[in-house]
Design an enzyme around this catalytic site. Structure first.
Site, PDB file in Angstrom:
ATOM      1  N   SER A  50      14.949  40.346  -1.744  1.00 44.73           N
ATOM      2  CA  SER A  50      14.041  40.111  -2.920  1.00 44.73           C
ATOM      3  C   SER A  50      12.860  41.323  -2.535  1.00 44.73           C
ATOM      4  O   SER A  50      12.426  41.909  -3.323  1.00 44.73           O
ATOM      5  CB  SER A  50      13.847  38.785  -2.901  1.00 44.73           C
ATOM      6  OG  SER A  50      13.193  38.171  -1.987  1.00 44.73           O
ATOM      7  N   HIS A  63      21.524  34.670  -0.866  1.00 43.01           N
ATOM      8  CA  HIS A  63      19.902  34.836  -0.802  1.00 43.01           C
ATOM      9  C   HIS A  63      19.216  33.408  -1.467  1.00 43.01           C
ATOM     10  O   HIS A  63      19.663  32.632  -0.881  1.00 43.01           O
ATOM     11  CB  HIS A  63      19.299  36.039  -1.428  1.00 43.01           C
ATOM     12  CG  HIS A  63      18.058  36.443  -0.941  1.00 43.01           C
ATOM     13  ND1 HIS A  63      17.064  35.905  -0.072  1.00 43.01           N
ATOM     14  CD2 HIS A  63      17.111  37.410  -1.828  1.00 43.01           C
ATOM     15  CE1 HIS A  63      15.988  36.346   0.149  1.00 43.01           C
ATOM     16  NE2 HIS A  63      16.043  37.166  -0.851  1.00 43.01           N
ATOM     17  N   ASP A  85      16.737  27.151   3.398  1.00 44.76           N
ATOM     18  CA  ASP A  85      17.378  26.504   2.271  1.00 44.76           C
ATOM     19  C   ASP A  85      18.197  25.333   2.479  1.00 44.76           C
ATOM     20  O   ASP A  85      18.697  24.560   1.569  1.00 44.76           O
ATOM     21  CB  ASP A  85      18.521  27.675   1.550  1.00 44.76           C
ATOM     22  CG  ASP A  85      17.474  28.834   0.996  1.00 44.76           C
ATOM     23  OD1 ASP A  85      16.430  28.735   0.483  1.00 44.76           O
ATOM     24  OD2 ASP A  85      18.035  30.008   1.199  1.00 44.76           O
ATOM     25  N   HIS A 134      22.038  33.388   9.176  1.00 48.52           N
ATOM     26  CA  HIS A 134      20.729  34.379   8.768  1.00 48.52           C
ATOM     27  C   HIS A 134      21.077  35.840   9.276  1.00 48.52           C
ATOM     28  O   HIS A 134      21.550  36.186  10.237  1.00 48.52           O
ATOM     29  CB  HIS A 134      19.368  33.972   9.327  1.00 48.52           C
ATOM     30  CG  HIS A 134      18.255  34.339   8.865  1.00 48.52           C
ATOM     31  ND1 HIS A 134      17.638  35.678   8.790  1.00 48.52           N
ATOM     32  CD2 HIS A 134      17.576  33.929   7.447  1.00 48.52           C
ATOM     33  CE1 HIS A 134      16.580  35.643   7.928  1.00 48.52           C
ATOM     34  NE2 HIS A 134      16.567  34.871   7.286  1.00 48.52           N
ATOM     35  N   ARG A 194      10.940  27.472   9.078  1.00 45.19           N
ATOM     36  CA  ARG A 194      10.694  26.751   7.677  1.00 45.19           C
ATOM     37  C   ARG A 194      11.421  25.634   7.388  1.00 45.19           C
ATOM     38  O   ARG A 194      11.226  24.688   6.741  1.00 45.19           O
ATOM     39  CB  ARG A 194      10.815  27.937   6.648  1.00 45.19           C
ATOM     40  CG  ARG A 194      10.020  29.042   6.859  1.00 45.19           C
ATOM     41  CD  ARG A 194      10.307  30.054   5.982  1.00 45.19           C
ATOM     42  NE  ARG A 194      11.655  30.682   5.939  1.00 45.19           N
ATOM     43  CZ  ARG A 194      12.667  31.751   5.383  1.00 45.19           C
ATOM     44  NH1 ARG A 194      12.086  32.293   4.321  1.00 45.19           N
ATOM     45  NH2 ARG A 194      13.932  31.948   5.985  1.00 45.19           N
TER      46      ARG A 194
HETATM   47  N1  NMX Z   1      29.261  29.927   6.454  1.00 40.80           N
HETATM   48  C1  NMX Z   1      30.451  30.673   6.739  1.00 40.80           C
HETATM   49  N2  NMX Z   1      30.528  31.956   7.206  1.00 40.80           N
HETATM   50  C2  NMX Z   1      29.236  32.415   7.663  1.00 40.80           C
HETATM   51  C3  NMX Z   1      28.143  31.905   7.439  1.00 40.80           C
HETATM   52  C4  NMX Z   1      27.842  30.616   6.764  1.00 40.80           C
HETATM   53  N3  NMX Z   1      26.852  30.010   6.807  1.00 40.80           N
HETATM   54  N4  NMX Z   1      27.328  32.545   8.141  1.00 40.80           N
HETATM   55  C5  NMX Z   1      27.724  33.706   8.355  1.00 40.80           C
HETATM   56  N5  NMX Z   1      29.191  33.694   8.157  1.00 40.80           N
HETATM   57  C6  NMX Z   1      30.156  34.763   8.189  1.00 40.80           C
HETATM   58  C7  NMX Z   1      29.707  36.033   7.476  1.00 40.80           C
HETATM   59  O1  NMX Z   1      30.327  35.567   6.037  1.00 40.80           O
HETATM   60  C8  NMX Z   1      30.555  36.976   8.043  1.00 40.80           C
HETATM   61  O2  NMX Z   1      32.061  36.713   7.701  1.00 40.80           O
HETATM   62  P1  NMX Z   1      32.827  38.183   7.412  1.00 40.80           P
HETATM   63  O3  NMX Z   1      32.864  38.919   8.842  1.00 40.80           O
HETATM   64  O4  NMX Z   1      34.140  37.487   7.240  1.00 40.80           O
HETATM   65  O5  NMX Z   1      32.372  38.870   6.244  1.00 40.80           O
HETATM   66  C9  NMX Z   1      30.295  36.601   9.596  1.00 40.80           C
HETATM   67  O6  NMX Z   1      30.161  35.456   9.534  1.00 40.80           O
HETATM   68  C10 NMX Z   1      29.513  37.452  10.020  1.00 40.80           C
HETATM   69  O7  NMX Z   1      28.095  37.166   9.401  1.00 40.80           O
HETATM   70  P2  NMX Z   1      26.656  37.283  10.151  1.00 40.80           P
HETATM   71  O8  NMX Z   1      26.325  38.630  10.857  1.00 40.80           O
HETATM   72  O9  NMX Z   1      26.488  36.002  11.002  1.00 40.80           O
HETATM   73  O10 NMX Z   1      25.753  37.036   8.971  1.00 40.80           O
HETATM   74  P3  NMX Z   1      25.245  38.089   7.983  1.00 40.80           P
HETATM   75  O11 NMX Z   1      23.752  38.776   8.245  1.00 40.80           O
HETATM   76  O12 NMX Z   1      26.293  38.975   7.304  1.00 40.80           O
HETATM   77  O13 NMX Z   1      24.794  37.071   6.522  1.00 40.80           O
HETATM   78  C11 NMX Z   1      24.039  35.321   5.543  1.00 40.80           C
HETATM   79  C12 NMX Z   1      23.549  36.208   6.702  1.00 40.80           C
HETATM   80  C13 NMX Z   1      22.812  34.421   5.251  1.00 40.80           C
HETATM   81  C14 NMX Z   1      24.229  35.835   4.045  1.00 40.80           C
HETATM   82  C15 NMX Z   1      25.102  34.176   5.757  1.00 40.80           C
HETATM   83  O14 NMX Z   1      24.765  33.839   6.967  1.00 40.80           O
HETATM   84  C16 NMX Z   1      25.469  33.194   4.911  1.00 40.80           C
HETATM   85  O15 NMX Z   1      26.186  33.551   3.931  1.00 40.80           O
HETATM   86  N6  NMX Z   1      24.914  32.085   4.872  1.00 40.80           N
HETATM   87  C17 NMX Z   1      25.181  31.073   3.990  1.00 40.80           C
HETATM   88  C18 NMX Z   1      24.428  31.341   2.800  1.00 40.80           C
HETATM   89  C19 NMX Z   1      22.816  31.242   2.891  1.00 40.80           C
HETATM   90  O16 NMX Z   1      22.482  30.227   3.325  1.00 40.80           O
HETATM   91  N7  NMX Z   1      21.832  32.108   2.641  1.00 40.80           N
HETATM   92  C20 NMX Z   1      20.609  31.761   2.463  1.00 40.80           C
HETATM   93  C21 NMX Z   1      19.850  32.691   3.811  1.00 40.80           C
HETATM   94  C22 NMX Z   1      18.363  32.423   3.463  1.00 40.80           C
HETATM   95  N8  NMX Z   1      17.719  32.931   2.028  1.00 40.80           N
HETATM   96  O17 NMX Z   1      16.927  32.303   1.598  1.00 40.80           O
HETATM   97  O18 NMX Z   1      17.974  34.144   1.823  1.00 40.80           O
HETATM   98  C1  MLT Z   2      14.143  35.148   2.940  1.00 39.21           C
HETATM   99  O1  MLT Z   2      13.106  34.360   3.122  1.00 39.21           O
HETATM  100  O2  MLT Z   2      13.875  36.069   2.476  1.00 39.21           O
HETATM  101  C2  MLT Z   2      15.494  34.909   3.700  1.00 39.21           C
HETATM  102  O3  MLT Z   2      15.334  33.884   4.955  1.00 39.21           O
HETATM  103  C3  MLT Z   2      16.361  36.041   3.692  1.00 39.21           C
HETATM  104  C4  MLT Z   2      15.801  37.048   4.715  1.00 39.21           C
HETATM  105  O4  MLT Z   2      14.824  36.867   5.451  1.00 39.21           O
HETATM  106  O5  MLT Z   2      16.540  38.059   4.904  1.00 39.21           O
END
Ligand code: NMX
Ligand code: MLT
Length: 468
Positions: free
Chosen positions: A274, A304, A405, A350, A359
């Site tokens: 964002s 996100h 979250d 993350h 947080r």
């Molecule tokens: N559950 C299952 N798989 C996960 C998760 C999770 N919570 N977190 C990471 N992975 C997987 C990810 O999908 C990826 O798989 P693939 O290689 O098959 O595509 C692998 O682990 C490596 O990912 P990372 O490098 O650890 O994480 P990345 O930086 O790509 O993504 C998020 C970060 C936040 C998108 C990821 O951890 C996620 O999808 N979390 C769940 C959704 C979430 O809670 N998002 C909120 C973030 C905070 N916010 O408010 O924005």
């Molecule tokens: C945020 O607050 O924007 C989330 O934790 C996602 C991020 O920092 O990438």
């Protein structure tokens, strides 16, 4: 003995104070006699413009790391590419707003009551100026935001044009787009404003936007979930308190939760989807409304900001399937079932953080203080034990720990705000503080159009073989 004990206690206190004052050494505590927010910024801008010039001329050619093909293909993870003044994220420690951690903000920023949660207006002041405001300054800013919080009728009509079933984020972003009609930046630009003055109408738009988004957000809530009647703002309340009030929640603990919520979700350095989107769109000299609406559309994605909705829905699906007294074994099975069906466990992981999100921790402390026996809070606590070892077992997840979250939904649900699909709107209201603060500085510093270079797979294959 007592003497030694008190000397040790004193030196411990001194070292705590000196640690704190080190991290905030450049921050000034201010007296009520200091300037108002606009005048402070006006005074600071020439200094910061000089500072940027100096950094460019003295450090402009310094290397900040190597860009690899992995980074280009992998969502630019670990690539430093943005200037973002209002906050900085450390992978282990979490966010610092202008140098202050969340516990430091809780200690230093003015609150509505003794030992209460920080007032988001105080954080806004901190983000914009790098200075901790006095209570009088924050009260002045609360009033200014209340005075600016008038939303034209056509904004409600624009929202009303959508089906009531439209996602709350769609209705909210549409409302923000309708607010854009009043952009002072757009008007000034059309009249030929000199670029050195861009920051002034940007400041006006930003403060108006920050003041008005809670009103729009509250309307979206009333329209979708209640009788559609607007609850007018209460002139005795601050920004966070008023937002809760306009949503229809007047429990003093909910008001405190909203103050904490809006404070901690406001900013997370510049690279999150964002903030980065807002910054990118603003770099084309799009006004704050256009830029922030774009940011909201990024926030509405499930990886996100929408993750807060996903978390509560997922927790409720656990309860539906296993009951409130779910055992650890049942919970493990449910997590594996989620993963095996090709979904993520929402609220965990993350892009930058590598430890539990502070947080999350401060929301957990809030729950321990105000709702320790809430069954869903207890389930969230159980997930803290169950999920990280499972994600670690997958072997690919870089951060198995909970993020912001994972916790917010159960707190809101406890006080009656149980409509999970609405949660990302709350995140969006809060994020207006961070994105708009940086946007004012983008204009004050004259930051340029953002335009990175892209390449094709062909190009990589042809040009990177030697380097590999
Ligand atoms: N559950 C299952 N798989 C996960 C998760 C999770 N919570 N977190 C990471 N992975 C997987 C990810 O999908 C990826 O798989 P693939 O290689 O098959 O595509 C692998 O682990 C490596 O990912 P990372 O490098 O650890 O994480 P990345 O930086 O790509 O993504 C998020 C970060 C936040 C998108 C990821 O951890 C996620 O999808 N979390 C769940 C959704 C979430 O809670 N998002 C909120 C973030 C905070 N916010 O408010 O924005
Ligand atoms: C945020 O607050 O924007 C989330 O934790 C996602 C991020 O920092 O990438």
């Amino acid at each position: 003995m007592a003497f030694f004990r008190s000397v040790t206690a004193l030196s411990r206190l001194r070292s705590r104070v000196s640690n704190l004052s080190n991290s905030v050494r450049w921050l000034q505590m201010q007296s009520s006699a200091d300037l108002d927010l606009h005048s402070q910024l006006k005074e600071m801008i020439p200094e910061q413009q000089e500072r940027l010039k100096k950094v460019k001329s003295e450090l402009g050619k310094a290397q900040l790391g190597n860009i690899t093909v992995d980074m280009v293909i992998g969502g630019m993870r670990g690539m430093t590419g943005l200037l973002w003044e209002t906050s900085l994220l450390d992978p282990d420690e979490g966010i610092r707003f202008r140098g202050l951690s969340i516990p430091e903000c809780q200690k230093l920023l003015p609150a509505a009551k003794p030992d209460g949660e920080p007032l988001p207006e105080g954080l806004l002041w901190l983000l914009l100026t790098g200075k901790v405001p006095s209570k009088e300054q924050v009260d002045g800013l609360s009033k200014e935001l209340r005075d600016r919080a008038t939303v034209p009728d056509y904004v409600y009509k624009a929202i009303d044009a959508l089906p009531v079933t439209a996602h709350p984020m769609t209705q909210f972003a549409s409302g923000v787009m309708a607010l854009q009609v009043q952009s002072e930046f757009q008007e000034a630009y059309e009249k030929g404003i000199h670029k050195s003055k861009y920051w002034e109408p940007t400041y006006e738009d930003s403060l108006n936007l920050i003041a008005r988004v809670p009103v729009v957000a509250a309307y979206v809530y009333q329209r979708i979930y209640k009788d559609g009647k607007i609850i007018p703002k209460d002139d005795s309340l601050d920004y966070g308190g008023n937002f809760s009030h306009m949503l229809g929640f007047d429990d003093p603990k909910m008001l405190e939760l909203m103050r904490l919520y809006v404070t901690i979700h406001s900013d997370h350095e510049g690279g999150n989807v964002s903030a980065h989107t807002g910054h990118l769109v603003a770099s084309a000299l799009s006004d704050p409304y256009l830029s922030f609406a774009a940011a909201l559309n990024g926030l509405a994605g499930p990886l996100h900001g929408l993750a807060n909705q996903e978390v509560l829905l997922w927790i409720k699906s656990v309860v539906d399937e296993c009951g409130e007294n779910v055992t650890t074994e049942q919970l493990k099975d449910y997590v594996w079932k989620t993963l095996n069906s090709g979904k993520v466990v929402p609220g965990f992981g993350h892009g930058v953080l590598r430890k539990t999100d502070p947080r999350y921790t401060c929301q957990r402390e809030f729950a321990l203080k105000h709702l320790p026996d809430d069954p869903l809070f207890q389930l969230v606590s159980k997930l803290f034990e169950v999920v990280p070892p499972i994600l670690t077992k997958l072997g690919k997840v870089k951060n198995p720990w909970p993020n912001v979250d994972a916790h917010s939904g159960v707190l809101l649900n406890h006080f009656g705000l149980a409509e999970a699909r609405y949660y990302t709107v709350l995140f969006g209201v809060s994020r207006s503080l961070g994105i708009c603060s940086q946007l004012i500085w983008d204009r004050a510093l004259g930051l340029p159009l953002e335009r990175p270079k892209s390449v094709t797979l062909d190009w990589i294959e042809k040009n990177c073989k030697k380097a590999a």
